[in-house]
Design an enzyme around this catalytic site. Structure first.
Site, PDB file in Angstrom:
ATOM      1  N   VAL A   1       5.513 -27.882  21.303  1.00 14.45           N
ATOM      2  CA  VAL A   1       5.941 -27.398  19.987  1.00 14.45           C
ATOM      3  C   VAL A   1       5.011 -26.281  19.503  1.00 14.45           C
ATOM      4  O   VAL A   1       5.458 -25.266  18.966  1.00 14.45           O
ATOM      5  CB  VAL A   1       5.984 -28.547  18.950  1.00 14.45           C
ATOM      6  CG1 VAL A   1       6.317 -28.014  17.558  1.00 14.45           C
ATOM      7  CG2 VAL A   1       6.991 -29.605  19.372  1.00 14.45           C
ATOM      8  N   CYS A   2       3.721 -26.455  19.722  1.00 14.73           N
ATOM      9  CA  CYS A   2       2.706 -25.543  19.195  1.00 14.73           C
ATOM     10  C   CYS A   2       2.931 -24.067  19.552  1.00 14.73           C
ATOM     11  O   CYS A   2       2.872 -23.222  18.656  1.00 14.73           O
ATOM     12  CB  CYS A   2       1.320 -25.985  19.622  1.00 14.73           C
ATOM     13  SG  CYS A   2       0.907 -27.667  19.097  1.00 14.73           S
ATOM     14  N   PRO A   3       3.202 -23.718  20.813  1.00 20.61           N
ATOM     15  CA  PRO A   3       3.347 -22.288  21.107  1.00 20.61           C
ATOM     16  C   PRO A   3       4.559 -21.657  20.431  1.00 20.61           C
ATOM     17  O   PRO A   3       4.541 -20.459  20.134  1.00 20.61           O
ATOM     18  CB  PRO A   3       3.457 -22.224  22.632  1.00 20.61           C
ATOM     19  CG  PRO A   3       3.893 -23.578  23.047  1.00 20.61           C
ATOM     20  CD  PRO A   3       3.305 -24.527  22.030  1.00 20.61           C
TER      21      PRO A   3
ATOM     22  N   GLU B   1       5.515 -22.226  17.370  1.00 23.72           N
ATOM     23  CA  GLU B   1       5.052 -21.876  16.024  1.00 23.72           C
ATOM     24  C   GLU B   1       4.068 -20.711  16.056  1.00 23.72           C
ATOM     25  O   GLU B   1       4.160 -19.787  15.249  1.00 23.72           O
ATOM     26  CB  GLU B   1       4.341 -23.061  15.379  1.00 23.72           C
ATOM     27  CG  GLU B   1       5.172 -24.284  15.200  1.00 23.72           C
ATOM     28  CD  GLU B   1       4.337 -25.398  14.638  1.00 23.72           C
ATOM     29  OE1 GLU B   1       4.701 -25.890  13.564  1.00 23.72           O
ATOM     30  OE2 GLU B   1       3.301 -25.759  15.246  1.00 23.72           O
ATOM     31  N   ILE B   2       3.106 -20.791  16.965  1.00 23.20           N
ATOM     32  CA  ILE B   2       2.072 -19.760  17.047  1.00 23.20           C
ATOM     33  C   ILE B   2       2.706 -18.405  17.339  1.00 23.20           C
ATOM     34  O   ILE B   2       2.383 -17.403  16.697  1.00 23.20           O
ATOM     35  CB  ILE B   2       1.023 -20.135  18.116  1.00 23.20           C
ATOM     36  CG1 ILE B   2       0.320 -21.438  17.716  1.00 23.20           C
ATOM     37  CG2 ILE B   2       0.015 -19.011  18.301  1.00 23.20           C
ATOM     38  CD1 ILE B   2      -0.454 -22.096  18.846  1.00 23.20           C
TER      39      ILE B   2
END
EC number: 1.11.1.26
Length: 178
Positions: free
Chosen positions: A50-52, A54-55
Protein backbone atom coordinates in the site's frame (compact mmCIF):
# COMPACT_ATOMS: atom_id res chain seq x y z
CA UNK A 1 -1.98 11.00 19.35
CA UNK A 2 -1.20 14.69 18.98
CA UNK A 3 -4.02 16.53 17.30
CA UNK A 4 -5.30 19.81 15.96
CA UNK A 5 -4.12 22.88 17.84
CA UNK A 6 -1.03 21.20 19.28
CA UNK A 7 2.57 22.03 18.44
CA UNK A 8 4.28 19.60 16.07
CA UNK A 9 7.24 18.06 17.94
CA UNK A 10 10.83 19.16 17.42
CA UNK A 11 12.95 16.59 15.58
CA UNK A 12 16.29 16.05 13.88
CA UNK A 13 16.31 13.01 11.58
CA UNK A 14 18.36 11.56 8.77
CA UNK A 15 16.50 11.54 5.48
CA UNK A 16 16.92 10.12 2.03
CA UNK A 17 16.71 13.08 -0.34
CA UNK A 18 18.26 11.88 -3.60
CA UNK A 19 19.72 8.95 -5.49
CA UNK A 20 22.64 11.10 -6.72
CA UNK A 21 25.97 9.72 -5.48
CA UNK A 22 27.26 11.79 -2.56
CA UNK A 23 23.94 13.64 -2.13
CA UNK A 24 21.73 10.79 -0.99
CA UNK A 25 21.21 11.80 2.64
CA UNK A 26 20.61 14.94 4.68
CA UNK A 27 19.79 15.88 8.25
CA UNK A 28 16.29 17.34 8.39
CA UNK A 29 15.07 19.33 11.38
CA UNK A 30 11.59 20.57 12.25
CA UNK A 31 12.65 24.21 11.70
CA UNK A 32 14.26 23.62 8.26
CA UNK A 33 11.08 24.80 6.55
CA UNK A 34 10.24 27.70 8.86
CA UNK A 35 7.52 29.97 7.53
CA UNK A 36 6.06 27.26 5.27
CA UNK A 37 3.11 24.95 5.58
CA UNK A 38 4.17 21.31 5.95
CA UNK A 39 2.56 18.01 5.07
CA UNK A 40 3.97 15.15 7.12
CA UNK A 41 2.83 11.69 6.20
CA UNK A 42 3.97 8.42 7.71
CA UNK A 43 3.74 4.85 6.50
CA UNK A 44 4.31 1.53 8.29
CA UNK A 45 7.16 -0.10 6.35
CA UNK A 46 9.25 0.23 3.23
CA UNK A 47 9.11 -2.60 0.66
CA UNK A 48 5.40 -3.14 1.23
CA UNK A 49 2.35 -2.85 -1.00
CA UNK A 50 0.00 0.00 0.00
CA UNK A 51 2.79 2.40 0.99
CA UNK A 52 4.40 2.97 -2.44
CA UNK A 53 1.02 3.81 -3.97
CA UNK A 54 0.61 6.66 -1.48
CA UNK A 55 4.22 7.85 -1.62
CA UNK A 56 4.17 7.96 -5.43
CA UNK A 57 0.83 9.82 -5.37
CA UNK A 58 2.22 12.47 -3.00
CA UNK A 59 5.25 12.72 -5.29
CA UNK A 60 3.07 13.28 -8.36
CA UNK A 61 1.20 16.05 -6.51
CA UNK A 62 4.30 17.71 -5.06
CA UNK A 63 4.14 20.60 -7.53
CA UNK A 64 0.60 21.40 -6.39
CA UNK A 65 1.70 21.43 -2.75
CA UNK A 66 4.75 23.58 -3.60
CA UNK A 67 2.50 26.09 -5.39
CA UNK A 68 0.78 26.53 -2.01
CA UNK A 69 4.12 27.23 -0.25
CA UNK A 70 3.96 23.80 1.35
CA UNK A 71 6.77 21.29 1.93
CA UNK A 72 5.91 17.59 1.81
CA UNK A 73 7.86 15.23 4.08
CA UNK A 74 7.26 11.49 4.28
CA UNK A 75 8.63 9.07 6.80
CA UNK A 76 8.65 5.71 8.50
CA UNK A 77 10.64 3.91 11.15
CA UNK A 78 12.93 2.41 8.50
CA UNK A 79 16.49 3.68 8.14
CA UNK A 80 17.69 6.12 5.49
CA UNK A 81 19.55 3.22 3.89
CA UNK A 82 16.37 1.16 3.57
CA UNK A 83 14.61 4.22 2.08
CA UNK A 84 17.47 4.59 -0.39
CA UNK A 85 17.35 0.92 -1.40
CA UNK A 86 13.56 1.08 -1.86
CA UNK A 87 13.81 4.20 -4.02
CA UNK A 88 16.59 2.61 -6.05
CA UNK A 89 14.59 -0.56 -6.75
CA UNK A 90 11.03 0.79 -7.10
CA UNK A 91 10.33 2.62 -10.36
CA UNK A 92 7.56 4.78 -8.86
CA UNK A 93 9.83 6.05 -6.07
CA UNK A 94 13.08 6.84 -7.89
CA UNK A 95 12.47 10.54 -8.50
CA UNK A 96 10.62 11.56 -5.35
CA UNK A 97 10.82 15.34 -4.84
CA UNK A 98 10.54 15.28 -1.04
CA UNK A 99 12.62 13.90 1.85
CA UNK A 100 11.95 10.44 3.28
CA UNK A 101 12.49 10.78 7.03
CA UNK A 102 14.11 7.89 8.90
CA UNK A 103 12.72 7.68 12.43
CA UNK A 104 14.76 4.60 13.38
CA UNK A 105 14.79 5.46 17.10
CA UNK A 106 10.99 5.93 16.91
CA UNK A 107 11.28 9.27 18.70
CA UNK A 108 9.11 11.38 16.39
CA UNK A 109 6.47 8.69 15.92
CA UNK A 110 6.39 8.22 19.71
CA UNK A 111 6.17 11.98 20.35
CA UNK A 112 3.28 12.16 17.87
CA UNK A 113 1.59 9.14 19.46
CA UNK A 114 1.46 7.25 16.16
CA UNK A 115 3.74 4.32 16.94
CA UNK A 116 1.50 1.30 16.46
CA UNK A 117 1.48 -0.65 19.75
CA UNK A 118 0.98 -4.02 18.05
CA UNK A 119 3.23 -3.72 14.97
CA UNK A 120 5.88 -1.37 16.43
CA UNK A 121 5.87 0.75 13.26
CA UNK A 122 4.47 4.13 12.28
CA UNK A 123 0.74 4.23 11.80
CA UNK A 124 -0.54 5.54 8.47
CA UNK A 125 -0.82 9.13 9.76
CA UNK A 126 -1.02 12.48 7.98
CA UNK A 127 -0.56 15.97 9.40
CA UNK A 128 -0.95 19.45 7.98
CA UNK A 129 1.17 21.87 10.00
CA UNK A 130 0.90 25.64 9.62
CA UNK A 131 3.88 28.03 9.32
CA UNK A 132 3.86 28.52 13.11
CA UNK A 133 4.32 24.77 13.67
CA UNK A 134 0.75 24.12 14.85
CA UNK A 135 -1.07 20.98 13.73
CA UNK A 136 -4.15 22.05 11.76
CA UNK A 137 -5.19 18.62 10.40
CA UNK A 138 -4.47 15.08 11.58
CA UNK A 139 -5.74 11.81 10.29
CA UNK A 140 -4.85 8.16 10.63
CA UNK A 141 -6.10 5.16 8.70
CA UNK A 142 -5.78 1.47 9.42
CA UNK A 143 -2.42 0.02 8.39
CA UNK A 144 -4.15 -1.73 5.49
CA UNK A 145 -5.93 1.34 4.04
CA UNK A 146 -4.25 3.96 1.87
CA UNK A 147 -5.03 7.66 2.12
CA UNK A 148 -5.92 10.27 -0.49
CA UNK A 149 -3.31 12.97 -1.23
CA UNK A 150 -6.04 14.82 -3.16
CA UNK A 151 -8.07 15.10 0.04
CA UNK A 152 -5.00 16.36 1.92
CA UNK A 153 -4.56 19.04 -0.77
CA UNK A 154 -8.27 19.97 -0.54
CA UNK A 155 -8.00 20.40 3.24
CA UNK A 156 -4.79 22.43 2.85
CA UNK A 157 -6.58 24.74 0.41
CA UNK A 158 -9.44 25.16 2.86
CA UNK A 159 -7.11 25.88 5.78
CA UNK A 160 -5.21 28.45 3.75
CA UNK A 161 -8.40 30.44 3.12
CA UNK A 162 -8.67 31.05 6.89
CA UNK A 163 -12.44 31.09 6.32
CA UNK A 164 -15.36 28.74 6.92
CA UNK A 165 -15.43 26.05 4.23
CA UNK A 166 -18.44 23.74 3.80
CA UNK A 167 -18.41 20.00 3.22
CA UNK A 168 -16.58 18.99 0.03
CA UNK A 169 -15.44 22.59 -0.55
CA UNK A 170 -12.98 22.92 -3.42
CA UNK A 171 -10.48 25.69 -4.15
CA UNK A 172 -12.18 28.50 -6.05
CA UNK A 173 -15.62 27.88 -4.57
CA UNK A 174 -17.36 30.33 -2.27
CA UNK A 175 -16.65 30.04 1.44
CA UNK A 176 -19.38 30.50 4.04
CA UNK A 177 -20.14 34.02 5.22
CA UNK A 178 -21.94 34.18 8.53
Amino acid sequence: MLGVGQKFPAFNLKATVSLEKGKEFADIKDNDYAGKWKIYFFWPKDFTFVCPTEIAAFGKMNKEFAERDTQVLGGSTDSEFVHHAWRTHHDDLRNLPFPMLADVKRELTSDLGILDPEAGVAQRATYIVDPQGIIRFAYVTDLSVGRSPSEVLRVLDALQTDELCPCNWQKGQETLHV
